[in-house]
Design a protein around this motif. Structure first.
Motif, mmCIF file in Angstrom:
data_model
loop_
_atom_site.group_PDB
_atom_site.id
_atom_site.type_symbol
_atom_site.label_atom_id
_atom_site.label_comp_id
_atom_site.label_asym_id
_atom_site.label_seq_id
_atom_site.Cartn_x
_atom_site.Cartn_y
_atom_site.Cartn_z
ATOM 1 N N MET A 1 0.850 -1.186 0.000
ATOM 2 C CA MET A 1 0.000 0.000 0.000
ATOM 3 C C MET A 1 0.887 1.238 0.000
ATOM 4 S SD MET A 1 -2.962 -1.057 2.726
ATOM 5 C CE MET A 1 -3.902 -2.574 2.525
ATOM 6 N N SER A 2 0.654 2.109 -0.953
ATOM 7 C CA SER A 2 1.492 3.306 -1.049
ATOM 8 C C SER A 2 1.071 4.331 -0.008
ATOM 9 C CB SER A 2 1.382 3.896 -2.449
ATOM 10 O OG SER A 2 0.038 4.274 -2.729
ATOM 11 N N LEU A 3 2.044 5.142 0.403
ATOM 12 C CA LEU A 3 1.806 6.199 1.379
ATOM 13 C C LEU A 3 1.816 7.544 0.674
ATOM 14 C CD1 LEU A 3 4.212 5.032 4.239
ATOM 15 C CD2 LEU A 3 1.771 4.537 4.012
ATOM 16 N N SER A 4 1.042 8.472 1.203
ATOM 17 C CA SER A 4 1.073 9.828 0.673
ATOM 18 C C SER A 4 2.357 10.516 1.099
ATOM 19 C CB SER A 4 -0.133 10.616 1.179
ATOM 20 O OG SER A 4 0.000 10.872 2.576
ATOM 21 N N GLU A 5 2.623 11.643 0.482
ATOM 22 C CA GLU A 5 3.825 12.404 0.837
ATOM 23 C C GLU A 5 3.789 12.823 2.307
ATOM 24 O OE1 GLU A 5 6.132 16.532 -0.539
ATOM 25 O OE2 GLU A 5 4.509 15.698 -1.757
ATOM 26 N N GLU A 6 2.600 13.234 2.773
ATOM 27 C CA GLU A 6 2.471 13.649 4.171
ATOM 28 C C GLU A 6 2.679 12.471 5.114
ATOM 29 O OE1 GLU A 6 -0.754 15.730 7.240
ATOM 30 O OE2 GLU A 6 -1.263 15.447 5.123
ATOM 31 N N GLN A 7 2.110 11.324 4.789
ATOM 32 C CA GLN A 7 2.280 10.134 5.631
ATOM 33 C C GLN A 7 3.736 9.704 5.686
ATOM 34 O OE1 GLN A 7 -0.478 7.630 3.556
ATOM 35 N NE2 GLN A 7 -2.224 8.192 4.843
ATOM 36 N N THR A 8 4.417 9.758 4.560
ATOM 37 C CA THR A 8 5.838 9.407 4.523
ATOM 38 C C THR A 8 6.659 10.361 5.378
ATOM 39 O OG1 THR A 8 5.597 8.481 2.296
ATOM 40 C CG2 THR A 8 7.818 9.042 3.008
ATOM 41 N N MET A 9 6.337 11.642 5.316
ATOM 42 C CA MET A 9 7.062 12.642 6.096
ATOM 43 C C MET A 9 6.863 12.401 7.598
ATOM 44 S SD MET A 9 6.591 16.782 6.067
ATOM 45 C CE MET A 9 4.949 16.644 6.793
ATOM 46 N N ILE A 10 5.627 12.111 8.002
ATOM 47 C CA ILE A 10 5.347 11.858 9.415
ATOM 48 C C ILE A 10 6.071 10.597 9.881
ATOM 49 C CG2 ILE A 10 3.521 11.198 11.034
ATOM 50 C CD1 ILE A 10 1.639 13.034 9.440
ATOM 51 N N ARG A 11 6.031 9.543 9.058
ATOM 52 C CA ARG A 11 6.743 8.305 9.414
ATOM 53 C C ARG A 11 8.227 8.546 9.591
ATOM 54 N NH1 ARG A 11 7.870 4.350 4.701
ATOM 55 N NH2 ARG A 11 9.349 6.057 4.398
ATOM 56 N N ASP A 12 8.834 9.284 8.666
ATOM 57 C CA ASP A 12 10.276 9.531 8.730
ATOM 58 C C ASP A 12 10.633 10.394 9.935
ATOM 59 O OD1 ASP A 12 10.485 8.035 6.454
ATOM 60 O OD2 ASP A 12 10.789 9.732 5.089
ATOM 61 N N LEU A 13 9.763 11.335 10.281
ATOM 62 C CA LEU A 13 9.983 12.160 11.465
ATOM 63 C C LEU A 13 10.014 11.290 12.715
ATOM 64 C CD1 LEU A 13 10.038 15.031 12.831
ATOM 65 C CD2 LEU A 13 7.533 14.863 12.909
ATOM 66 N N ALA A 14 9.021 10.395 12.838
ATOM 67 C CA ALA A 14 8.967 9.508 14.001
ATOM 68 C C ALA A 14 10.140 8.532 14.000
ATOM 69 C CB ALA A 14 7.640 8.744 14.008
ATOM 70 N N ARG A 15 10.518 8.029 12.836
ATOM 71 C CA ARG A 15 11.627 7.074 12.748
ATOM 72 C C ARG A 15 12.938 7.710 13.197
ATOM 73 N NH1 ARG A 15 12.122 3.882 7.224
ATOM 74 N NH2 ARG A 15 10.270 2.921 8.170
ATOM 75 N N ASP A 16 13.194 8.920 12.729
ATOM 76 C CA ASP A 16 14.436 9.606 13.116
ATOM 77 C C ASP A 16 14.464 9.857 14.616
ATOM 78 O OD1 ASP A 16 15.273 9.629 10.495
ATOM 79 O OD2 ASP A 16 14.694 11.708 10.111
ATOM 80 N N PHE A 17 13.334 10.288 15.169
ATOM 81 C CA PHE A 17 13.288 10.556 16.610
ATOM 82 C C PHE A 17 13.505 9.272 17.395
ATOM 83 C CE2 PHE A 17 11.180 11.050 20.683
ATOM 84 C CZ PHE A 17 11.670 12.271 21.122
ATOM 85 N N ALA A 18 12.848 8.193 16.977
ATOM 86 C CA ALA A 18 12.977 6.925 17.696
ATOM 87 C C ALA A 18 14.408 6.407 17.662
ATOM 88 C CB ALA A 18 12.019 5.892 17.110
ATOM 89 N N ARG A 19 15.041 6.488 16.516
ATOM 90 C CA ARG A 19 16.398 5.961 16.382
ATOM 91 C C ARG A 19 17.421 6.794 17.130
ATOM 92 N NH1 ARG A 19 16.505 4.188 9.923
ATOM 93 N NH2 ARG A 19 15.295 2.256 10.205
ATOM 94 N N ASN A 20 17.210 8.103 17.149
ATOM 95 C CA ASN A 20 18.219 8.983 17.741
ATOM 96 C C ASN A 20 17.971 9.315 19.206
ATOM 97 O OD1 ASN A 20 19.667 9.247 15.271
ATOM 98 N ND2 ASN A 20 18.183 10.774 14.562
ATOM 99 N N GLU A 21 16.696 9.383 19.606
ATOM 100 C CA GLU A 21 16.370 9.872 20.942
ATOM 101 C C GLU A 21 15.826 8.794 21.885
ATOM 102 O OE1 GLU A 21 17.258 12.883 21.655
ATOM 103 O OE2 GLU A 21 17.755 13.406 19.586
ATOM 104 N N LEU A 22 15.334 7.692 21.342
ATOM 105 C CA LEU A 22 14.726 6.662 22.180
ATOM 106 C C LEU A 22 15.571 5.396 22.257
ATOM 107 C CD1 LEU A 22 10.972 6.966 21.065
ATOM 108 C CD2 LEU A 22 12.122 8.129 22.957
ATOM 109 N N ALA A 23 15.843 4.797 21.126
ATOM 110 C CA ALA A 23 16.535 3.500 21.108
ATOM 111 C C ALA A 23 17.854 3.499 21.875
ATOM 112 C CB ALA A 23 16.754 3.047 19.659
ATOM 113 N N PRO A 24 18.683 4.557 21.789
ATOM 114 C CA PRO A 24 19.954 4.520 22.523
ATOM 115 C C PRO A 24 19.786 4.458 24.044
ATOM 116 C CG PRO A 24 20.043 6.185 20.788
ATOM 117 C CD PRO A 24 18.614 5.749 20.908
ATOM 118 N N HIS A 25 18.610 4.838 24.555
ATOM 119 C CA HIS A 25 18.392 4.890 26.006
ATOM 120 C C HIS A 25 17.434 3.811 26.511
ATOM 121 C CE1 HIS A 25 20.296 8.809 25.661
ATOM 122 N NE2 HIS A 25 19.370 9.179 24.796
#
Length: 378
Positions: A1-25
Motif C-alpha cells: 500500500m502506497s503512502l502519501s507524501e504527508e504520511q511518509t514525512m510523518i513516518r520519517d519524522l517519528a523514525r528519526d526521533f525513535a532511532r536517535n532519541e529513544l533506542a539509545p536509552h
C-alpha cells in the motif's frame, strides 16, 4: 500500500526521533524504570501527541494510517514510550476533542496536544477488565458537586499524568447507561496512587492502582452528558486496537532487525549463520509475518479514515499483530542463541515488552469474540 507524501514525512519524522532519541536509552530506561518526560514533551512539540485532533486545536489533523506509522516507529525505539503516545492520542486528546465542552477544550485540549499536560484513562478496576460495564466506582451528586469513590487498576501513567478521564456510575438503576465520564486533575484531593506495579516489561511507562477517596468535582468536569460514559469508553475501540497492533508490529520489527543483523555477523562452521538454511528460513518467516501484520493494520486504518465500519478489521489486525509479535520476538531470541537470553542484547527486552499487547486494549480472546460475531452477521 502506497503512502502519501504527508504520511511518509510523518513516518520519517517519528523514525528519526525513535532511532536517535529513544533506542539509545531504551535499555537503561527499562533497567531503571525511568519515565522519559523530556522525550515525551519533545514528541508533543513535534506534533505526535495529538495527531487526530484538528489543527485549529493545535493538533496535526492527521489520519489513522499516520498514527499507525508513528506507533510502529516509536515502538521500535522504546515500547513504553509508544504506550504513552497511544494513550495521549487515542484515549485522551481524541475523547476530549469529540466529547468535551467548549470550555473544557479551551482549558485542556491544546495543553494535552502539546504534552504540556499528560493524560490517563481510568476505566479498568480490580474486578473488571473486559467487562467494562461492571465498574463499581461511584460518583454521587451532593449539592453542586460530584463525589467520586472507588479503585482503578492497571492505569497507564497513573503517577505521571496531570489529567485523567475517569469513568464512574452516576445512576445505579440504569446499568451501563448509568456510567458517566469525568475529567479528574491528578493533583485533586482524594486522588491517591496506591501502588506502582512491578511489571514484566515496558518499564519506561508507569502502571498504577489508583484510589479515589471522596474526590470532589464540579459538574463542569463531566465529559459529555450524564450516562454517556460507556459510549465514550467504547467510541475509540478501533483507534486503540489499530494503534496497539502497530505497537506490536514495531516491537517485533525491532527484534527482527536485531536478529537479522546478528545473523549476518555471527559465524559458525566458517560462514555467517544467516547462510545456514535453518536460520535463513526462520528470518524469512519473520519478515513475512511482519509484512502481513502491516497490511492488516493499514487496511483497518484506511477503513477508519474512510468512515467505513472497521471494528472487525481492527480486531483482526490487533489479534494477528500481537500474537505474531510474540512469535517473532521469540524467534529473534532463538537466532541469538544463548546471547539472546542475556540483558546485553535487546531481544529479551523486546520479548518482555511485547507480551502485554495480547492483553490490553482487548485481550486476544475478546478480539476473537468480536470477529466471530462480525462474521456470523455477514
Amino acid at each position: 500500500m502506497s503512502l502519501s507524501e504527508e504520511q511518509t514525512m510523518i513516518r520519517d519524522l517519528a523514525r528519526d526521533f525513535a532511532r536517535n532519541e529513544l533506542a539509545p536509552h531504551a535499555a537503561e530506561w527499562d533497567r531503571t524504570g525511568h519515565f522519559p518526560e523530556a522525550e515525551i514533551t519533545r514528541l508533543g512539540e513535534l506534533g505526535l501527541m495529538g495527531m487526530l485532533v484538528p489543527e485549529e486545536w493545535g493538533g496535526a489533523g492527521a489520519d489513522h494510517v499516520s498514527l499507525a506509522l508513528v506507533m510502529e516507529e516509536i515502538a521500535a525505539g522504546d515500547a513504553g514510550v509508544s504506550t504513552t503516545v497511544n494513550m495521549q492520542n487515542c484515549v485522551v486528546t481524541k475523547p476530549v476533542y469529540e466529547w468535551g465542552s467548549e470550555e473544557q477544550k479551551q482549558r485542556y485540549l491544546r495543553r494535552l496536544v502539546s504534552a504540556e499536560l499528560r493524560g490517563a484513562f481510568m476505566l479498568t478496576e480490580p474486578h473488571t477488565g473486559s467487562d467494562a460495564s461492571a465498574i463499581k466506582t461511584r460518583a454521587r451528586l451532593e449539592g453542586n458537586k460530584y463525589v467520586l469513590n472507588g479503585n482503578k487498576q492497571f492505569i497507564t501513567s497513573g503517577t505521571t499524568a496531570h489529567l485523567a478521564i475517569c469513568f464512574a456510575v452516576t445512576d445505579e438503576s440504569a446499568g451501563k447507561r448509568g456510567i458517566s465520564a469525568f475529567l479528574v486533575p491528578t493533583d485533586a484531593p482524594g486522588y491517591k496512587v496506591l501502588r506502582t506495579e512491578v511489571k514484566l516489561g515496558q518499564n519506561s511507562s508507569d502502571t498504577c492502582q489508583v484510589a479515589l477517596e471522596d474526590l470532589e468535582l464540579g459538574p463542569d468536569m463531566m465529559l459529555g452528558e450524564p450516562g454517556q460514559g460507556y459510549r465514550i469508553a467504547l467510541a475509540n475501540l478501533e483507534c486503540g486496537r489499530i494503534a496497539i497492533a502497530a505497537q506490536a508490529l514495531g516491537i517485533a520489527r525491532a527484534a527482527y532487525e536485531a536478529a537479522l543483523e546478528y545473523a549476518g555477523e555471527r559465524e559458525t562452521f566458517g560462514q555467517a549463520i544467516f547462510e545456514h538454511q535453518a536460520v535463513g528460513f526462520k528470518l524469512a518467516d519473520m519478515a513475512t509475518e511482519l509484512e502481513a501484520a502491516r497490511a492488516l493494520i493499514h487496511h483497518a486504518a484506511r477503513l477508519r479514515d474512510g468512515g467505513l465500519p472497521s471494528i472487525k478489521e481492527a480486531s483482526m489486525a490487533k489479534l494477528f499483530a500481537s500474537e505474531m509479535a510474540e512469535r517473532v520476538c521469540s524467534a529473534a531470541i532463538q537466532v541469538h542463541g544463548g546471547y539472546g537470553y542475556l540483558r546485553d542484547f535487546p531481544v529479551e527486552r523486546h520479548y518482555r515488552d511485547v507480551r502485554i499487547c495480547q492483553i490490553y486494549e482487548g485481550t486476544s480472546e475478546i478480539q476473537r469474540l468480536v470477529i466471530a460475531r462480525a462474521i456470523r452477521e455477514e
